[in-house]
Design an enzyme around this catalytic site. Sequence first.
Site, mmCIF file in Angstrom:
data_model
loop_
_atom_site.group_PDB
_atom_site.id
_atom_site.type_symbol
_atom_site.label_atom_id
_atom_site.label_comp_id
_atom_site.label_asym_id
_atom_site.label_seq_id
_atom_site.Cartn_x
_atom_site.Cartn_y
_atom_site.Cartn_z
ATOM 1 N N LYS A 1 1.017 -1.588 0.195
ATOM 2 C CA LYS A 1 -0.109 0.141 -0.284
ATOM 3 C C LYS A 1 0.724 1.350 0.037
ATOM 4 O O LYS A 1 1.729 1.954 0.733
ATOM 5 C CB LYS A 1 -1.771 0.036 1.128
ATOM 6 C CG LYS A 1 -1.727 1.144 1.291
ATOM 7 C CD LYS A 1 -3.010 1.259 2.604
ATOM 8 C CE LYS A 1 -3.700 2.224 2.419
ATOM 9 N NZ LYS A 1 -4.544 1.972 3.232
ATOM 10 N N LYS B 1 -2.174 -1.966 -3.437
ATOM 11 C CA LYS B 1 -3.136 -0.608 -3.938
ATOM 12 C C LYS B 1 -2.565 0.329 -3.796
ATOM 13 O O LYS B 1 -1.653 0.995 -2.947
ATOM 14 C CB LYS B 1 -3.502 -0.036 -2.402
ATOM 15 C CG LYS B 1 -4.611 0.728 -2.190
ATOM 16 C CD LYS B 1 -5.811 0.659 -0.734
ATOM 17 C CE LYS B 1 -6.029 1.847 -0.603
ATOM 18 N NZ LYS B 1 -6.852 2.142 0.905
HETATM 19 C C1 PBG Z 1 -7.143 3.037 5.260
HETATM 20 C C2 PBG Z 1 -7.977 3.791 4.472
HETATM 21 C C3 PBG Z 1 -7.447 4.405 2.841
HETATM 22 C C4 PBG Z 1 -7.782 3.936 2.126
HETATM 23 C C5 PBG Z 1 -8.436 2.611 2.211
HETATM 24 N N1 PBG Z 1 -8.235 2.369 3.683
HETATM 25 C C6 PBG Z 1 -7.304 5.561 3.170
HETATM 26 C C7 PBG Z 1 -5.302 6.043 3.150
HETATM 27 O O1 PBG Z 1 -4.741 4.750 3.800
HETATM 28 O O2 PBG Z 1 -5.092 6.887 3.319
HETATM 29 C C8 PBG Z 1 -8.420 4.534 0.151
HETATM 30 C C9 PBG Z 1 -9.461 4.374 -0.596
HETATM 31 C C10 PBG Z 1 -9.283 4.877 -1.691
HETATM 32 O O3 PBG Z 1 -9.038 6.393 -1.286
HETATM 33 O O4 PBG Z 1 -10.296 4.334 -2.309
HETATM 34 N N2 PBG Z 1 -7.677 2.910 6.150
#
Ligand code: PBG
Length: 314
Positions: free
Chosen positions: A187, A239
Amino acid sequence: MRRLVAETRLHAADLVLPLFVKEGLTEPAPLASMPGQVQHTEESLVEAVRAARDAGLGGVMLFGIPAVKDAHGSQGDAEDGILQRALRASRTVLDEVPAGTATPVLMADTCLDEFTDHGHCGVLTSTGAVDNDATLTRYASMAVAQARAGADVISPSGMMDGQVAMIRDALDDADFVDTSILAYSAKYASAYYGPFREAVDSELKGDRKTYQMDFANAREGLREADLDLAEGADMVMVKPAGSYLDVLRAVADRSDVPVAAYQVSGEYAMIEAAGANGWIDRDRAVMESVTSIKRAGADVILTYWALEIADWLR
Ligand code: PBG
């Protein structure tokens, strides 16, 4: 002929719909930066889960937004916290079809950023840094609360080191041996999460670069996936998706568990915005982007267009 020989086909069962539910709302609240998406009330969330079920989607991923946030994200594991309430209501909807009917897998985001007043994915030390190990304890407690509320899949998205092992132990100790873990493994600290911050009323100032990855690095993504696999992840995720198809392909080539990819809020917003301006053909861009994610190796795709695509595929 193109249809006959296509190498990649989408199916509704590949798709997972992310859904936001906010405590205390009386009407669904449209998200300006994600046209067509809303923060759901508890009632409208149930309707969306029912629609996902009837469309044959592979899963739904629930994000909860509490009325009150605090430093420890205490609503994250509260038994009557918004996410647990939404999971219980969703469980009921998914279980109301005859036994043996395939239903979407019920997934819960297991992270603190929706619940903390500072907006970080973990609890903080006295100097304001994210405290990795103290956060693990919170995640373990959230995971058990989510499993108890009916989640099939626990989805740690906070990029804390050791989160998968810690959650697996906690689930097993609480007898949730069949509850799976979808690890957000690779991520990246991404600008593409921008609209999500609106979706969860995030208070974050600063960035997540001490725990999310540098977009310059691919090898590091493989290492993160390997660690999560060794800790017992049942699925691993890359992601965002569109800018990381190389990482997705590399993870898919070495993973012996299913691989997920998350087409995030900014990817959605860009295509919606360009489509609304008449600059691109929105519907074609949606299919091209999602099919490309599958072509690059995703077995499971999280996309805000899941319902619409499922409808097109009928
Ligand atoms: C963290 C989380 C995020 C997203 C999903 N889970 C935000 C981040 O890490 O800042 C982002 C999902 C998206 O942008 O569609 N709980």
